[in-house]
Design an enzyme around this catalytic site. Structure first.
Site, PDB file in Angstrom:
ATOM      1  N   LYS A  29     124.900  -4.794  71.765  1.00  0.00           N
ATOM      2  CA  LYS A  29     125.218  -4.363  70.411  1.00  0.00           C
ATOM      3  C   LYS A  29     126.715  -4.119  70.247  1.00  0.00           C
ATOM      4  O   LYS A  29     127.331  -4.611  69.306  1.00  0.00           O
ATOM      5  CB  LYS A  29     124.453  -3.077  70.062  1.00  0.00           C
ATOM      6  CG  LYS A  29     122.940  -3.254  70.014  1.00  0.00           C
ATOM      7  CD  LYS A  29     122.245  -1.990  69.550  1.00  0.00           C
ATOM      8  CE  LYS A  29     122.415  -0.828  70.503  1.00  0.00           C
ATOM      9  NZ  LYS A  29     121.805  -1.059  71.821  1.00  0.00           N
ATOM     10  N   THR A  30     127.260  -3.351  71.172  1.00  0.00           N
ATOM     11  CA  THR A  30     128.682  -3.034  71.072  1.00  0.00           C
ATOM     12  C   THR A  30     129.517  -4.303  71.255  1.00  0.00           C
ATOM     13  O   THR A  30     130.540  -4.484  70.584  1.00  0.00           O
ATOM     14  CB  THR A  30     129.061  -1.966  72.107  1.00  0.00           C
ATOM     15  OG1 THR A  30     128.195  -0.846  71.924  1.00  0.00           O
ATOM     16  CG2 THR A  30     130.494  -1.511  71.940  1.00  0.00           C
ATOM     17  N   ASP A 199     128.868   1.992  64.931  1.00  0.00           N
ATOM     18  CA  ASP A 199     128.134   1.894  66.201  1.00  0.00           C
ATOM     19  C   ASP A 199     127.244   3.133  66.359  1.00  0.00           C
ATOM     20  O   ASP A 199     127.499   4.162  65.740  1.00  0.00           O
ATOM     21  CB  ASP A 199     129.139   1.810  67.360  1.00  0.00           C
ATOM     22  CG  ASP A 199     128.526   1.184  68.603  1.00  0.00           C
ATOM     23  OD1 ASP A 199     127.324   0.825  68.561  1.00  0.00           O
ATOM     24  OD2 ASP A 199     129.231   1.055  69.615  1.00  0.00           O
ATOM     25  N   GLU A 200     126.228   3.046  67.171  1.00  0.00           N
ATOM     26  CA  GLU A 200     125.359   4.197  67.459  1.00  0.00           C
ATOM     27  C   GLU A 200     124.833   4.834  66.171  1.00  0.00           C
ATOM     28  O   GLU A 200     124.846   6.053  66.021  1.00  0.00           O
ATOM     29  CB  GLU A 200     126.124   5.264  68.266  1.00  0.00           C
ATOM     30  CG  GLU A 200     126.887   4.741  69.468  1.00  0.00           C
ATOM     31  CD  GLU A 200     126.008   4.522  70.692  1.00  0.00           C
ATOM     32  OE1 GLU A 200     124.769   4.612  70.568  1.00  0.00           O
ATOM     33  OE2 GLU A 200     126.568   4.252  71.769  1.00  0.00           O
ATOM     34  N   GLN A 230     117.550   5.689  71.421  1.00  0.00           N
ATOM     35  CA  GLN A 230     118.706   6.364  72.006  1.00  0.00           C
ATOM     36  C   GLN A 230     119.244   7.473  71.113  1.00  0.00           C
ATOM     37  O   GLN A 230     120.384   7.915  71.278  1.00  0.00           O
ATOM     38  CB  GLN A 230     119.816   5.349  72.298  1.00  0.00           C
ATOM     39  CG  GLN A 230     119.470   4.385  73.408  1.00  0.00           C
ATOM     40  CD  GLN A 230     120.644   3.512  73.797  1.00  0.00           C
ATOM     41  OE1 GLN A 230     121.637   3.997  74.329  1.00  0.00           O
ATOM     42  NE2 GLN A 230     120.547   2.231  73.524  1.00  0.00           N
ATOM     43  N   ARG A 584     122.279   3.293  81.725  1.00  0.00           N
ATOM     44  CA  ARG A 584     123.728   3.148  81.930  1.00  0.00           C
ATOM     45  C   ARG A 584     124.034   2.299  83.163  1.00  0.00           C
ATOM     46  O   ARG A 584     125.130   1.802  83.333  1.00  0.00           O
ATOM     47  CB  ARG A 584     124.420   4.519  82.114  1.00  0.00           C
ATOM     48  CG  ARG A 584     124.341   5.485  80.955  1.00  0.00           C
ATOM     49  CD  ARG A 584     124.723   4.879  79.656  1.00  0.00           C
ATOM     50  NE  ARG A 584     123.551   4.403  78.940  1.00  0.00           N
ATOM     51  CZ  ARG A 584     123.606   3.521  77.935  1.00  0.00           C
ATOM     52  NH1 ARG A 584     124.765   3.048  77.526  1.00  0.00           N
ATOM     53  NH2 ARG A 584     122.514   3.105  77.330  1.00  0.00           N
TER      54      ARG A 584
HETATM   55  N1  LIG Z   1     125.438 -12.756  75.670  1.00  0.00           N
HETATM   56  C1  LIG Z   1     125.760 -12.064  76.751  1.00  0.00           C
HETATM   57  N2  LIG Z   1     125.763 -12.631  77.962  1.00  0.00           N
HETATM   58  C2  LIG Z   1     126.087 -11.922  79.059  1.00  0.00           C
HETATM   59  N3  LIG Z   1     126.442 -10.627  79.040  1.00  0.00           N
HETATM   60  C3  LIG Z   1     126.459 -10.005  77.863  1.00  0.00           C
HETATM   61  C4  LIG Z   1     126.132 -10.666  76.658  1.00  0.00           C
HETATM   62  N4  LIG Z   1     126.238  -9.774  75.653  1.00  0.00           N
HETATM   63  C5  LIG Z   1     126.609  -8.599  76.212  1.00  0.00           C
HETATM   64  N5  LIG Z   1     126.749  -8.713  77.531  1.00  0.00           N
HETATM   65  C6  LIG Z   1     127.088  -7.642  78.487  1.00  0.00           C
HETATM   66  O1  LIG Z   1     126.004  -6.743  78.532  1.00  0.00           O
HETATM   67  C7  LIG Z   1     126.446  -5.398  78.731  1.00  0.00           C
HETATM   68  C8  LIG Z   1     125.901  -4.486  77.672  1.00  0.00           C
HETATM   69  O2  LIG Z   1     126.470  -4.779  76.423  1.00  0.00           O
HETATM   70  P1  LIG Z   1     126.796  -3.666  75.336  1.00  0.00           P
HETATM   71  O3  LIG Z   1     127.479  -2.531  75.947  1.00  0.00           O
HETATM   72  O4  LIG Z   1     127.434  -4.365  74.197  1.00  0.00           O
HETATM   73  O5  LIG Z   1     125.318  -3.267  74.968  1.00  0.00           O
HETATM   74  P2  LIG Z   1     124.789  -2.213  73.932  1.00  0.00           P
HETATM   75  O6  LIG Z   1     123.647  -2.829  73.261  1.00  0.00           O
HETATM   76  O7  LIG Z   1     125.885  -1.725  73.076  1.00  0.00           O
HETATM   77  O8  LIG Z   1     124.274  -1.100  74.880  1.00  0.00           O
HETATM   78  P3  LIG Z   1     123.940   0.438  74.597  1.00  0.00           P
HETATM   79  O9  LIG Z   1     122.928   0.490  73.491  1.00  0.00           O
HETATM   80  O10 LIG Z   1     123.353   0.891  75.871  1.00  0.00           O
HETATM   81  O11 LIG Z   1     125.208   1.098  74.251  1.00  0.00           O
HETATM   82  C9  LIG Z   1     127.936  -5.476  78.754  1.00  0.00           C
HETATM   83  O12 LIG Z   1     128.372  -5.474  80.077  1.00  0.00           O
HETATM   84  C10 LIG Z   1     128.257  -6.797  78.076  1.00  0.00           C
HETATM   85  O13 LIG Z   1     129.471  -7.331  78.548  1.00  0.00           O
END
Ligand SMILES: Nc1ncnc2c1ncn2[C@@H]1O[C@H](COP(=O)(O)OP(=O)(O)OP(=O)(O)O)[C@@H](O)[C@H]1O
Length: 632
Positions: A29-30, A199-200, A230, A584
DNA sequence: GAGGCGTGGATTTTT
DNA sequence: TCCACGCCTC
């Protein structure tokens, strides 16, 4: 963006309209948010200052900015408004708060300070105050339920205005008031921010929601991402319905987890599944990794901390990780102590030498700002910057001692109240009944304020602080107060660290520096120094972050779920908190608990966290506890 | 008006 | 265990 899956791609490039991205932990997401900023600027030619991106913590904002800067370059990245809601409102109010009759030099009161102020004003605001604790008063003023409560709330806000002060909630509330009452001000920001993203979003509260809606009203481009599983800040007013009921033109779900190994994801799912009322999200992973998360049970808290440290040393060696790949997580801040001690004492090999201590950082550590000597200096600075800040004035009016006894102070504040004056005015026109010592002290104090204001206007910040320390003879004062030389040295070091902080803060503007201290909890480590450190942080502040190796510690009932959550009936939120913590970890996850833990100084037997029983045995590698053979 | 000593209450989580 | 606050004496 090259590696993005189709859903991520869709989210990152869907620029117009109201878009909701609802997805589980680690689904990118981030990352989508980051790529969307880049896409808007690079591909759509949108000016970066038309983008407003709001995050939950300052750390997350910083991280996002550096990820954007990697692609866009520093200059463009800095033009994006990227901060927390609170910092955003703070900066906005600096420019606009005059519309509401405050000065731009407004102070920010901590919750503690507000409670203290409430205790002071309650007798004048209420019919009767006996039996009302400061927490009760706080509750009354924040969430009024009766006429009396309303009275207290009004009295407080008048007092705050007289002090030219806001608290954290006010930063948001006052901004909303501003938007409601001054449409032409709102319209400037509506015009400017063509693209708004948050975000969040699962942890936004009502006021943040209203702010976002108002700001997005003109262009209608509001992009929010979050995960209802979350949501962990209900205690602060966050409302999960805001994300679940977000009116959208487009809903995008991400179901691929890129962060964690299958073993980590499996226990995360087992834990969160036990919550009723979920909006069943699926999470897949394509990773192949047969390793399971570990669990160990240590006899005492000290054993647990020692074992975690030994595991860090071993894993670092075996897997060639950096210190900053490790995180030690715990439910409440006080638990950091035990781990700090063991990290400081650990012996390790560096090349062919033995060195003592593992570099670590307590994330969001406020310890420094809790120190009396630091609070005192901050109070002086706040007073120079905002002479209406009576909380600051009262803190240091007789520190160091200048003859204004509690008795004298009472006379002064009584006169102040009956004449409806500002405290400084009363200090200039003292009641006759004051002793001559107090009169002389007050006169000296007024001179100090005038000189101080002048000094801080004309000299570089760090110089001015040194001037202050010298003028109030702080060093001598501390030496006298602390017969124990070690204690004196420690406090004096904190004073010097504060000067250092000002020097490295990158600003000579007192207001900006104070804002940084109050909002960002500026830290000397933020400003530079060794970055590669083991991270110590609470489950809450780990939200949105990721680490190769995570140690989830102190997993005991009463701590997780916290005993206080039982009365509050927030067991589900505690479980989400555990889910956040588990997710995490990228590769290595170790759960641990101690069978005995000190509580108020006495050892007490513990029980395993009830959430541990939600994880099937075959999902964990349960380690027998070997008393670690240290080589100390 | 300053400073020392003793007692009782404290800890959830954050911007 | 620790610290804040109240009470006491100098
Ligand atoms: N398409 C992709 N292919 C490979 N790695 C990816 C891809 N998209 C994201 N990532 C990696 O996956 C990990 C998690 O991504 P991110 O932090 O954006 O997730 P998130 O959904 O925001 O997580 P959270 O809800 O836990 O905060 C990061 O290390 C990011 O670099």
């Amino acid at each position: 963006m090259r590696r993005f899956n189709p859903q991520q791609l869709e989210a990152a490039t869907a620029t117009e309209g109201r878009i909701l991205v609802l997805a589980g932990a680690g689904s990118g997401k981030t990352s989508v948010l980051v790529e969307r900023c880049i896409h808007l600027v690079e591909t759509c030619n949108i000016s970066p200052d038309a983008i407003l991106a709001l995050t939950f913590t300052n750390k997350a904002a910083g991280e996002m900015r550096s990820r954007v800067a990697r692609k866009l370059g520093k200059e463009k990245a800095e033009k994006i408004t990227l901060s927390t809601f609170h910092s955003f409102c703070y900066s906005l109010l600096k420019n606009e708060i005059h519309h509401l009759g405050y000065a731009a030099s407004f102070s920010i009161y901590q919750e503690r300070e507000l409670k203290r102020l409430l205790e002071q004003i309650a007798p004048y605001a209420l019919e009767k105050t006996e039996g009302l604790s400061k927490d009760a008063l706080y509750e009354m003023a924040k969430r009024p339920k009766s006429r009396e409560d309303e009275k207290l709330k009004r009295f407080l806000s008048e007092t705050m205005k007289a002090h030219n002060a806001l608290d954290f909630d006010d930063l948001l509330e006052v901004t909303l008031q501003l938007f409601e009452n001054f449409p032409h001000v709102l319209s400037v920001y509506q015009q400017r921010y063509r693209y708004i993203m948050i975000d969040e979003y699962q942890d936004t509260n009502r006021i943040q929601y209203e702010l976002a809606e108002k700001l997005a009203h003109r262009h209608g481009n509001l992009f929010v991402v979050g995960d209802d599983d979350q949501s962990i800040y209900a205690f602060r007013g966050s409302d999960i319905r805001l994300i679940l009921e977000f009116p959208h033109t487009s809903l995008i779900k991400l179901e691929q987890n890129y962060r964690s190994t299958p073993g980590i994801l499996a226990i995360a799912n087992h834990v969160i599944e036990k919550n009723p009322n979920r909006h069943g999200k699926t999470l897949r992973t394509a990773q192949i990794d047969p390793n399971l998360p570990h669990l160990f049970v240590a006899p005492t808290e000290e054993d647990e901390a020692k074992a975690v440290v030994l595991r860090i040393l071993k894993l670092k060696e075996e897997k060639c990780l950096d210190w900053s790949d490790f995180a030690i997580l715990y439910r409440s801040n006080t638990l950091a102590r035990i781990f700090e001690v063991e990290l400081l004492n650990a012996h390790r090999k560096e090349g062919d030498r033995f060195v003592r201590g593992i570099p670590y950082e307590v994330v969001q550590g406020t310890e420094f700002y809790e120190r009396a000597e630091v609070k005192d200096l901050l109070a002086y600075l706040r007073m120079f910057h905002n002479p209406c800040d009576e909380t600051a004035i009262l803190r240091i009016i007789n520190y160091p001692r200048r003859g204004i006894s509690p008795d004298a102070l009472k006379k002064i504040t009584e006169r102040q109240r009956s004449h409806h004056e500002r405290l400084l005015h009363t200090l200039r026109h003292l009641p006759d009944s004051l002793s001559s010592a107090a009169k002389a002290g007050a006169a000296g104090f007024i001179r100090l304020i005038e000189e101080g204001q002048n000094t801080f206007k004309t000299r570089p910040l760090a110089d001015a602080i040194r001037w202050l320390i010298h003028t109030i003879e702080l060093q001598e004062c501390l030496r006298q107060e602390n017969k124990d030389d070690k204690m004196f040295q420690f406090k004096w070091q904190n004073v010097q660290a504060f000067v250092e902080l000002a020097k490295t803060s990158g600003t000579n503007d007192l207001g900006e520096f104070l804002g940084g201290c109050m909002l960002d909890r500026l830290h000397k480590q933020n400003a530079g120094g060794e970055r590669d450190r083991v991270q110590l942080l609470t489950f809450h502040s780990a939200k949105g972050l990721e680490f190769s190796a995570c140690f989830l510690t102190c997993l005991e009932d009463e701590l997780l779920p916290h005993e206080k959550s039982r009365e509050e009936g927030t067991l589900e939120e505690e479980r989400r908190l555990f889910y956040v913590a588990i997710t995490r970890a990228k590769r290595y996850l170790t759960l641990s608990m101690a069978q005995k833990r000190k509580k108020y100084g006495a050892m007490k037997a513990t029980n395993p966290s009830r959430f541990l029983f939600d994880i099937p045995k075959h999902c964990l590698e349960i380690e027998p506890f070997d008393r670690p053979h240290t080589f100390l």
